[in-house]
Design an enzyme around this catalytic site. Structure first.
Site, mmCIF file in Angstrom:
data_model
loop_
_atom_site.group_PDB
_atom_site.id
_atom_site.type_symbol
_atom_site.label_atom_id
_atom_site.label_comp_id
_atom_site.label_asym_id
_atom_site.label_seq_id
_atom_site.Cartn_x
_atom_site.Cartn_y
_atom_site.Cartn_z
ATOM 1 N N SER A 226 0.837 -1.208 0.000
ATOM 2 C CA SER A 226 0.000 0.000 0.000
ATOM 3 C C SER A 226 0.872 1.258 0.000
ATOM 4 O O SER A 226 2.046 1.219 0.391
ATOM 5 C CB SER A 226 -0.909 -0.021 1.233
ATOM 6 O OG SER A 226 -0.109 -0.053 2.393
ATOM 7 N N CYS A 281 -3.862 -4.503 -7.707
ATOM 8 C CA CYS A 281 -3.402 -3.109 -7.806
ATOM 9 C C CYS A 281 -3.732 -2.522 -9.160
ATOM 10 O O CYS A 281 -3.686 -1.321 -9.345
ATOM 11 C CB CYS A 281 -1.905 -3.039 -7.567
ATOM 12 S SG CYS A 281 -1.007 -3.931 -8.828
ATOM 13 N N GLU A 382 -8.468 4.060 -1.677
ATOM 14 C CA GLU A 382 -8.309 2.800 -2.395
ATOM 15 C C GLU A 382 -9.119 1.764 -1.617
ATOM 16 O O GLU A 382 -8.726 1.347 -0.521
ATOM 17 C CB GLU A 382 -6.826 2.377 -2.436
ATOM 18 C CG GLU A 382 -6.645 1.084 -3.197
ATOM 19 C CD GLU A 382 -5.244 0.508 -3.150
ATOM 20 O OE1 GLU A 382 -4.528 0.705 -2.151
ATOM 21 O OE2 GLU A 382 -4.858 -0.170 -4.123
#
Ligand code: NAD
Length: 497
Positions: A226, A281, A382
């Site tokens: 992250s 991702c 996110e």
């Protein structure tokens, strides 16, 4: 219950650490394993072994290194089912998706098998009178790879084959949520003939990561995870003199123009949003619907989202599995609820999904939210779950502006039948990986993977040519072999030709 150990100096070992963490099957919620966590002694001894191994492995001929990689490639290919089963049991993604990630990892091993060509230096004969100049690259030494939960095989294979082919020793720190596939990779490397200590697996938490970041005998760090952690890794690693590549999170937008084939776009946007439960991702998490495309696109994505079979990933007809943890489920549902309360329109709501026979699993169904505004958490965060937010814009320019205002720059895609629009898009967006009618533009192994802005810290992308460069240091040699009748006498001027 399985106990998961470390892999140090060619053997599976418990280490000296006394802390453990439970490993879950996200589809059932059951604890399936106990992961041993390394302590400082384990870390120090693993790094010392890696340092020693790097000194001899870096001297092994390219032909011999390549032979090991070819064998490793064959072993991984013949263990796809076993590796996929381990991934699905700990991550939850469906088996076909797990096999897909192994396939992309195999591509990187194949690229690494070409290392003799990739490490060819340059040679300039007679650069000055009687002087030749040439260059070559040497391994950096010991590399640590710290990886996220969502690709337990592909991401280690983005790193280790490249680091090992270039002559380094590699220490892998897997995610504590999905530790088992890494152990099988270690065994396959050993079976392929890799000397002990060149590839090791050390499980741990922040203490181990922090030890790797600051240890004087670690030379380079490859991190994927992250954004806040990537930023931290880059800051601490570089402050301790290490070469760092730290790939972070993402918020990938797909822009859909009215001239696109909307059925094709809806198929791809749904697949890229909900495949692997959105835990990629490169997942598409924002659909940017342009002008007239919006209503019809939302309708078509809704139809596809409602048809997705959410099941245990081991079931043959499953399209999507669970999310990774109860914490992740809670974060996803909270973010969706905030958007709903702020006035966004719920098109498909997966918050209350129950999968019969798997009531304790960590389930969130496909979710589509329309009319999302850019200040809502569903847009700014996110989410890393099966949630597609739809932002409506008037035209392509407004869509490009939206994408460029976003702090992330990992991947993006455009769906259109206009070459001119696609070309404008590819030249204007501040994003590292771009798809044209391709939703998940993960570069093939002979290019390099990397985002821009808050999706990458450090300046080298991962695998491909930039991977070779990241794991090696260049040397340039200026060489003279004087002949018997060479001129004599010292010159005190700066060397010139
Ligand atoms: P994460 O950042 O929580 O963890 C990644 C790794 O860092 C793990 O090994 C973890 O043990 C370690 N870690 C976590 N917190 C730490 C801390 N405070 N200090 C030191 N180490 C720490 O990521 P995750 O939840 O495992 O994975 C999902 C994230 O990874 C998403 O943000 C996703 O976008 C990102 N990701 C990015 C890429 C890419 O190529 N850019 C690829 C896959 C995943």
């Amino acid at each position: 219950m399985t106990v998961i150990n470390h892999f140090i100096s060619g053997v599976e070992t418990a280490g000296n650490g006394t802390d453990t963490k439970p490993v879950y099957n996200p589809a059932t919620g059951a604890v399936t394993g106990e992961l041993r966590l390394a302590n400082r002694d384990d870390l120090d001894s693993t790094v010392a072994i890696a340092k020693k191994a790097s000194e001899t492995w870096g001297d092994v001929s390219l032909a011999k290194r390549t032979a090991v990689l070819f064998k490793f490639r064959e072993l991984v290919a013949s263990h796809v089912d076993e590796l996929a089963a381990l991934i699905t049991a700990e991550h939850g993604k469906v088996l076909s998706d797990a096999k897909g990630e192994i396939g992309r990892g195999l591509e990187v091993i194949e690229f690494a098998c070409g290392i003799p060509t990739l490490l060819k230096g340059e040679y300039s004969d007679q650069a000055s009178t009687g002087i030749d100049v040439f260059s070559f690259r040497e391994p950096v030494g010991v590399v640590a790879g710290i990886i996220p939960f969502n690709f337990p095989v592909m991401v280690p294979l983005w790193m280790a084959p490249m680091a090992i082919a270039t002559g380094n020793a590699f220490i892998l720190k897997p995610s504590h949520r999905v530790p088992s596939a890494a152990m099988l990779l270690a065994k396959l490397f050993k079976e392929a003939g890799l000397p002990d200590g060149v590839f090791q697996v050390l499980h741990g938490d922040r203490e181990v990561v922090s030890g790797l970041l600051t240890h004087p005998d670690i030379d380079a760090i490859s991190f994927v995870g992250s954004t806040p952690v990537a930023k931290h890794i880059n800051e601490v690693g570089t402050a301790h003199g290490k070469r760092v590549q730290a790939l972070g999170g993402a918020k990938n937008h797909a822009i859909i123009l009215p001239d696109a084939d909307l059925d094709n776009a809806a198929d791809h946007v749904a697949a890229a949003a909900f495949g692997s439960a959105g835990q990629r991702c490169m997942a598409i998490s924002v659909a940017v619907a342009v002008g007239d495309a919006a209503d019809l696109l939302v309708k078509k994505v809704e139809e596809r989202a409602l048809a997705i079979k959410v099941k245990n990933g081991t079931e043959a007809d499953a399209d999507m599995g669970p999310v990774i943890s109860p914490e992740s489920k809670a974060f996803i549902t909270k973010t969706v609820t905030e958007a709903e309360q702020a006035g966004a329109a719920m098109v498909v709501d997966g918050r209350d999904l129950v999968v019969p026979g798997h009531e304790e699993g960590f389930w969130v169904g496909p979710t589509v939210i329309d009319h999302v505004q850019t200040e809502m958490c569903a847009y700014t965060e996110e989410i890393f779950g099966p949630v597609l937010v739809v932002v409506r814009v008037e035209d392509l320019d407004e869509g490009i502006k939206l994408i460029n205002a976003n702090p992330y720059g990992n991947g993006t895609a455009i769906f259109t039948s206009s070459g001119a629009a696609a070309r404008k898009f590819q030249r204007s967006v501040d994003v590292g990986m771009i798809g044209i009618n391709v939703p998940l533009p993960v570069p093939v192994a002979y290019y390099s993977f990397g985002g821009w802005k808050a999706s990458l810290f450090g300046d080298k992308h991962i695998y491909g040519p930039e991977g070779v460069s990241f794991y090696t240091r260049g040397k340039v040699i200026t060489s003279r072999w004087p002949e018997a009748n060479h001129a004599s006498g010292a010159s005190y001027n700066f060397p010139s030709n």
